[in-house]
Structure formats: structure tokens, C-alpha cells
Design a protein around this motif. Sequence first.
Motif, mmCIF file in Angstrom:
data_model
loop_
_atom_site.group_PDB
_atom_site.id
_atom_site.type_symbol
_atom_site.label_atom_id
_atom_site.label_comp_id
_atom_site.label_asym_id
_atom_site.label_seq_id
_atom_site.Cartn_x
_atom_site.Cartn_y
_atom_site.Cartn_z
ATOM 1 N N ALA A 263 -1.568 3.555 -10.134
ATOM 2 C CA ALA A 263 -0.703 2.384 -10.060
ATOM 3 C C ALA A 263 -1.478 1.207 -9.497
ATOM 4 C CB ALA A 263 0.519 2.678 -9.181
ATOM 5 N N SER A 264 -0.993 0.013 -9.793
ATOM 6 C CA SER A 264 -1.595 -1.206 -9.266
ATOM 7 C C SER A 264 -0.500 -2.214 -8.986
ATOM 8 C CB SER A 264 -2.616 -1.786 -10.247
ATOM 9 O OG SER A 264 -2.002 -2.088 -11.482
ATOM 10 N N VAL A 265 -0.768 -3.110 -8.058
ATOM 11 C CA VAL A 265 0.181 -4.168 -7.709
ATOM 12 C C VAL A 265 0.178 -5.218 -8.816
ATOM 13 C CG1 VAL A 265 0.674 -6.019 -6.048
ATOM 14 C CG2 VAL A 265 -0.063 -3.764 -5.235
ATOM 15 N N PRO A 266 1.349 -5.697 -9.244
ATOM 16 C CA PRO A 266 1.381 -6.759 -10.265
ATOM 17 C C PRO A 266 0.528 -7.952 -9.847
ATOM 18 C CG PRO A 266 3.585 -5.911 -9.869
ATOM 19 C CD PRO A 266 2.702 -5.282 -8.831
ATOM 20 N N TYR A 267 -0.177 -8.521 -10.809
ATOM 21 C CA TYR A 267 -1.097 -9.619 -10.516
ATOM 22 C C TYR A 267 -0.405 -10.764 -9.789
ATOM 23 C CZ TYR A 267 -4.536 -13.309 -11.224
ATOM 24 O OH TYR A 267 -5.432 -14.342 -11.019
ATOM 25 N N SER A 268 0.855 -11.018 -10.144
ATOM 26 C CA SER A 268 1.589 -12.141 -9.534
ATOM 27 C C SER A 268 1.834 -11.946 -8.046
ATOM 28 C CB SER A 268 2.926 -12.356 -10.258
ATOM 29 O OG SER A 268 3.740 -11.207 -10.130
ATOM 30 N N GLU A 269 1.702 -10.707 -7.561
ATOM 31 C CA GLU A 269 1.962 -10.409 -6.153
ATOM 32 C C GLU A 269 0.684 -10.356 -5.317
ATOM 33 O OE1 GLU A 269 5.187 -10.195 -5.029
ATOM 34 O OE2 GLU A 269 5.482 -10.880 -7.090
ATOM 35 N N ILE A 270 -0.452 -10.641 -5.926
ATOM 36 C CA ILE A 270 -1.730 -10.536 -5.219
ATOM 37 C C ILE A 270 -2.141 -11.922 -4.721
ATOM 38 C CG2 ILE A 270 -4.151 -9.904 -5.398
ATOM 39 C CD1 ILE A 270 -3.379 -7.939 -7.590
ATOM 40 N N PRO A 271 -2.192 -12.139 -3.405
ATOM 41 C CA PRO A 271 -2.558 -13.464 -2.881
ATOM 42 C C PRO A 271 -4.043 -13.753 -3.079
ATOM 43 C CG PRO A 271 -1.459 -12.082 -1.215
ATOM 44 C CD PRO A 271 -1.860 -11.189 -2.331
ATOM 45 N N ASP A 272 -4.362 -15.025 -3.115
ATOM 46 C CA ASP A 272 -5.749 -15.484 -3.112
ATOM 47 C C ASP A 272 -6.070 -15.975 -1.700
ATOM 48 O OD1 ASP A 272 -8.226 -16.610 -3.394
ATOM 49 O OD2 ASP A 272 -7.731 -17.854 -5.121
ATOM 50 N N GLY B 120 8.769 -2.067 -7.609
ATOM 51 C CA GLY B 120 7.572 -1.261 -7.687
ATOM 52 C C GLY B 120 6.456 -1.921 -8.434
ATOM 53 N N ALA B 121 5.577 -1.084 -8.956
ATOM 54 C CA ALA B 121 4.382 -1.548 -9.653
ATOM 55 C C ALA B 121 4.131 -0.610 -10.815
ATOM 56 C CB ALA B 121 3.203 -1.547 -8.669
ATOM 57 N N PRO B 122 3.275 -1.012 -11.753
ATOM 58 C CA PRO B 122 2.992 -0.136 -12.886
ATOM 59 C C PRO B 122 2.602 1.272 -12.441
ATOM 60 C CG PRO B 122 2.024 -2.283 -13.242
ATOM 61 C CD PRO B 122 2.559 -2.282 -11.839
ATOM 62 N N GLY B 123 3.340 2.264 -12.899
ATOM 63 C CA GLY B 123 3.051 3.638 -12.550
ATOM 64 C C GLY B 123 3.885 4.180 -11.411
ATOM 65 N N THR B 124 4.575 3.323 -10.642
ATOM 66 C CA THR B 124 5.390 3.818 -9.541
ATOM 67 C C THR B 124 6.757 4.212 -10.055
ATOM 68 O OG1 THR B 124 6.218 1.622 -8.983
ATOM 69 C CG2 THR B 124 4.229 2.332 -7.857
ATOM 70 N N THR B 125 7.438 5.033 -9.277
ATOM 71 C CA THR B 125 8.790 5.458 -9.601
ATOM 72 C C THR B 125 9.671 5.314 -8.392
ATOM 73 O OG1 THR B 125 8.314 7.762 -9.014
ATOM 74 C CG2 THR B 125 7.996 7.127 -11.318
ATOM 75 N N ALA C 135 0.832 -1.203 0.000
ATOM 76 C CA ALA C 135 0.000 0.000 0.000
ATOM 77 C C ALA C 135 0.866 1.252 0.000
ATOM 78 C CB ALA C 135 -0.944 -0.006 1.198
ATOM 79 N N ASN C 136 1.884 1.282 0.849
ATOM 80 C CA ASN C 136 2.779 2.445 0.856
ATOM 81 C C ASN C 136 3.601 2.531 -0.420
ATOM 82 O OD1 ASN C 136 2.206 3.901 3.206
ATOM 83 N ND2 ASN C 136 3.446 2.541 4.490
ATOM 84 N N ARG C 137 4.005 1.389 -0.948
ATOM 85 C CA ARG C 137 4.832 1.402 -2.164
ATOM 86 C C ARG C 137 4.061 1.959 -3.357
ATOM 87 N NH1 ARG C 137 7.696 2.589 -5.424
ATOM 88 N NH2 ARG C 137 9.442 1.491 -6.404
ATOM 89 N N LEU C 138 2.778 1.656 -3.449
ATOM 90 C CA LEU C 138 1.970 2.162 -4.549
ATOM 91 C C LEU C 138 1.950 3.693 -4.589
ATOM 92 C CD1 LEU C 138 -1.129 -0.215 -4.486
ATOM 93 C CD2 LEU C 138 0.599 -0.082 -6.284
ATOM 94 N N THR D 18 -4.387 2.257 -6.676
ATOM 95 C CA THR D 18 -4.539 3.607 -6.155
ATOM 96 C C THR D 18 -5.815 4.247 -6.695
ATOM 97 O OG1 THR D 18 -3.246 4.551 -7.973
ATOM 98 C CG2 THR D 18 -2.043 3.933 -5.968
ATOM 99 N N TYR D 19 -6.283 5.268 -5.960
ATOM 100 C CA TYR D 19 -7.461 6.029 -6.360
ATOM 101 C C TYR D 19 -7.277 7.492 -5.955
ATOM 102 C CZ TYR D 19 -9.646 1.443 -6.824
ATOM 103 O OH TYR D 19 -9.919 0.157 -7.191
ATOM 104 N N GLU D 20 -7.833 8.383 -6.746
ATOM 105 C CA GLU D 20 -7.878 9.793 -6.381
ATOM 106 C C GLU D 20 -9.116 10.056 -5.526
ATOM 107 O OE1 GLU D 20 -7.711 12.431 -9.672
ATOM 108 O OE2 GLU D 20 -5.701 11.790 -10.310
ATOM 109 N N ILE D 21 -8.917 10.853 -4.474
ATOM 110 C CA ILE D 21 -10.001 11.210 -3.574
ATOM 111 C C ILE D 21 -10.194 12.722 -3.634
ATOM 112 C CG2 ILE D 21 -10.801 11.232 -1.171
ATOM 113 C CD1 ILE D 21 -10.713 8.444 -2.300
#
Length: 313
Positions: A164-173, A307-312, A41-44, A92-95
Amino acid sequence: MSFEVLDPGMLTQVQDMGRLGYQHIGVTTGGPMDEHAFLWANRLLNNPLNAPQLEITFGRLSLLAHSDTSIALTGADLGARLNDRPIAPWQTYEIKQGDQLSFSMPVAGLRAYLAVSGGLDVPARLGSAATVSREQLGGLDGTGAKLAKGDRIPLAPPSAVAKASVPYSEIPDYRKPLRVGVIPGYQYRHFPRSARARFFTSEYQVSQNIDRMGYRLSGEAIHGDLDGIISEGIAYGAIQIPTDGQPIVLMKDRQTIGGYPKIGSLSALGAGQLAQRAPGATVSFYLTDVAEAEARRMIFNHRLRQGAPGTTG
């Protein structure tokens, strides 16, 4: 800049990575039950990895935004909605000022993590904002209280954040049966081979008796040749075997010492996956060692740094 708590839900707390360096005086670490989800969450958001965020257990939280910011949502799917729109975890989302963020009940997993760009602007006590209610430490005002209706959660100034979003491979089921490695503990050899074999070949269920202190499992009872031990320090993820033979996995708010024999310990990442399982979930164990646990952590840390797509950065 703040969020207003319209409904605190069943259990919502401020957490960072925990209060380290005080267990020798009886102060436990606290911190996120699921480090994997918390750190992502913080990395995103390109926050410091220790930036305080909200741990939302079982849902029912409702927040009103009093300023514009960006958030990241990870961990359990608690049926989150942004105004009237369903939103998914692991991105991530804009608020905008006036937006309402709400959570219903668990769809998959138990604990969601809500990070805000820049982190929550809350005080540190003994070097940490982590909430441990039993010790009256951490949280919004440093006294260990969980969120309550009407609370204002102060936010640090936000930074520009790319979607940004977490890579699918890193998302647990979290709905899958959990199989997790156990590192042998100090009393491992005091459990006969038959008991160890039973432990590693059995399936256990998560019982109703679970909280931030520990997860009690139910299944095949195991017994060793020790009725008790002189109290000693307890690591996060340690598996105590009390007199009834039913394992108890010690979690983030555990007491710092205990007198039950321990067959072994889960790694922090393994214990985090257990923390996402609800009563009735199936858990089994396999024998591992420190080297494997360290290798898994190094791989996770490397992927987190990438990181994840969109992160730097």
C-alpha cells in the motif's frame, strides 16, 4: 520477534499518540511531532492508529531484522535503504529475517516514522508508550530512554499486509516555505494592531534552537503590553512571545504551564508540518479560527478512514 539496533542514529524514540489526562499534575503529552505522518504509517498497515512506532529524527538509524514482518515508512525522506536498495517513504515494505534497514541524513523533512505490522510490543506507562526523556517516561523499558546500540525492539505478531501507499495528494512537500494558520490566544488582544500586522505579514526563519519542547523562530520582533502573565496551561502549538519578541512555538514535550504571553496557537496538524522544517526554513502565518482548524482535521480524518491503495477497513 524483534529489531536489533545496530546504530541508534541522532535521536530515535518510541512514540504513540501521547500520554493524555495527566497535564494537571505536570506530566506532558509527548507523542509524535508530526501526527499526519504517524497516523498514515499505522493506517497503511491497518494497525490501531495509536500503535507504537519509531520516530526517527535526523536519521543515521540502522536496524537488523530478527524476524519476518511488514513495515510502513512515512514522513521525512531520510535516505532510507533496505539492504542495498534505496526505498522511499509513504509506502509499505516486506521485511525478511536478516534484512538490514538503514537511514542516512535528511533529504526532505526532519522526522521519519517507522511502523511495524501489529505495532511495537513495548510497555505503557500512565497509559502510553510515548517517550518523554525529561520525565523519564515511555520507550522500550518505560524509563524515557532513546534507542541505544544493542537494544532489541520487540515486535507484536504481524498480520498479512497488502502492499500500500499513501495517495499522492496526502504527501506534503517539506521543502516548500510553510504558511500555517494561527488561532488567536488568550493574550491576543494585548498585542497592538501594529504588532499583529507585523506578525502576520512577516516571514520567520526556523532557528538553530529547535527540539521536541519548542521551535524558536527568528525574524521581526513583536511586543505586547504584558511583560509576563500568571503561569497557565500551554496547548500543543501555542506561540509564546518572550521579552525579546521572537516567537517560540511549543511542541510535544513542552512544559505544561508557562508565563509568557501567547499570541495564538497552531493546530496539531499545523504544528506537525512545522516539526518537519529544519533550521533556515521559512515560515509565515495567517489568522484563522477554531472552526477552520476543526474542518481541516475532519477532512484529514475522513481521508485517513478512506485509507490508501491496498488498505482495507
